[in-house]
Structures are given as C-alpha cells and as structure tokens.
Scaffold this motif. Sequence first.
Motif, short mmCIF file in Angstrom:
data_model
loop_
_atom_site.label_atom_id
_atom_site.label_comp_id
_atom_site.label_asym_id
_atom_site.label_seq_id
_atom_site.Cartn_x
_atom_site.Cartn_y
_atom_site.Cartn_z
N LYS A 108 0.83 -1.22 0.00
CA LYS A 108 0.00 0.00 0.00
C LYS A 108 0.86 1.26 0.00
N ASN A 109 2.10 1.15 0.44
CA ASN A 109 3.00 2.30 0.47
C ASN A 109 3.93 2.35 -0.74
N LYS A 110 3.65 1.49 -1.73
CA LYS A 110 4.44 1.48 -2.95
C LYS A 110 3.57 1.93 -4.11
N SER A 111 4.20 2.48 -5.10
CA SER A 111 3.48 2.91 -6.30
C SER A 111 3.51 1.75 -7.30
N LEU A 112 2.39 1.03 -7.40
CA LEU A 112 2.34 -0.16 -8.24
C LEU A 112 1.89 0.19 -9.66
N THR A 113 2.52 -0.46 -10.62
CA THR A 113 2.16 -0.28 -12.03
C THR A 113 1.25 -1.42 -12.46
N GLU A 114 0.70 -1.32 -13.66
CA GLU A 114 -0.12 -2.41 -14.21
C GLU A 114 0.69 -3.70 -14.26
N ALA A 115 1.97 -3.61 -14.62
CA ALA A 115 2.83 -4.80 -14.67
C ALA A 115 2.98 -5.41 -13.27
N ASP A 116 3.06 -4.56 -12.26
CA ASP A 116 3.15 -5.07 -10.88
C ASP A 116 1.88 -5.80 -10.48
N PHE A 117 0.72 -5.19 -10.79
CA PHE A 117 -0.55 -5.84 -10.45
C PHE A 117 -0.64 -7.21 -11.11
N LYS A 118 -0.27 -7.29 -12.38
CA LYS A 118 -0.30 -8.57 -13.11
C LYS A 118 0.63 -9.58 -12.45
N LYS A 119 1.84 -9.15 -12.14
CA LYS A 119 2.84 -10.05 -11.55
C LYS A 119 2.33 -10.61 -10.22
N TYR A 120 1.80 -9.75 -9.36
CA TYR A 120 1.33 -10.21 -8.06
C TYR A 120 0.13 -11.15 -8.17
N ILE A 121 -0.79 -10.87 -9.08
CA ILE A 121 -1.95 -11.74 -9.26
C ILE A 121 -1.50 -13.13 -9.72
N LEU A 122 -0.53 -13.17 -10.62
CA LEU A 122 -0.02 -14.47 -11.10
C LEU A 122 0.80 -15.19 -10.04
N GLU A 123 1.46 -14.44 -9.17
CA GLU A 123 2.31 -15.04 -8.13
C GLU A 123 1.49 -15.68 -7.02
#
Length: 117
Positions: free
Chosen positions: A68-83
């Motif tokens: 929540k304290n990081k600035s997430l990009t679309e690529a980050d959201f994708k990576k975390y959902i897949l992880e």
Amino acid sequence: MNKIYYLASCDTCRKIIKGLPANHNLEFHDIRQNPITEAELEEMHKLAGSYEALFSKKAQLYKSMDLKNKSLTEADFKKYILEHYTFLSRPVFIIDGKIYIGNSQPVTLQAMKALEK
C-alpha cells in the motif's frame, strides 16, 4: 463458456455460490487448487480494462508486504496476481463476454441477473 473464479475456502464466495440461480451454467475454477494462467488473466484483463481492477487491496499479503505504500504499475498488479491467488479480487464471473469482479452487493446482483437470462 461462463466461468466463476473463486476460492473454495472463502465464506463470502461460498455464500454467493449458494445463492446462484438453479439453472446457471457456470464452470467453477477454484484459484487455490488450480491457479489462474497468464492466458486466463489476459482474458480477464481484456474484459476489465486493467489489472488493477482485478487486484484485491484487501488481501492480507497486500498489507504484510507493505504494497500500500508502494506505487504499483499495471505490470506489478499482473505479476502479483499471477504469483499468489490471494491478490485476485474474488469472485470473478465471466458471463456472456462480460466480467463481474468482486463481492459487493451491486456486482453480485448484476452477475445473478446475467445468469438468469
């Protein structure tokens, strides 16, 4: 094919599934037992318009990893959902080419109406 991506151990998902119309024609996909593939996530992304729309900021890992304290990009959201399955907002319904994300009452009611058609 109409699908629901859900978590079998989630009380809210179980409650929603219990309330499904009797004549529904959903394929059930438990995201813990059968993690979503990149192709499935791409299909959801195409319908939702963004990975952030599919991302659960209520996930305990979101807080424990201090995302929540990081600035997430679309690529980050994708990576975390897949992880990890916990990052997918659930349930996710795909019904007749439309996507319904999450368990808010308005979204759930829209999905139920779409299934009754």
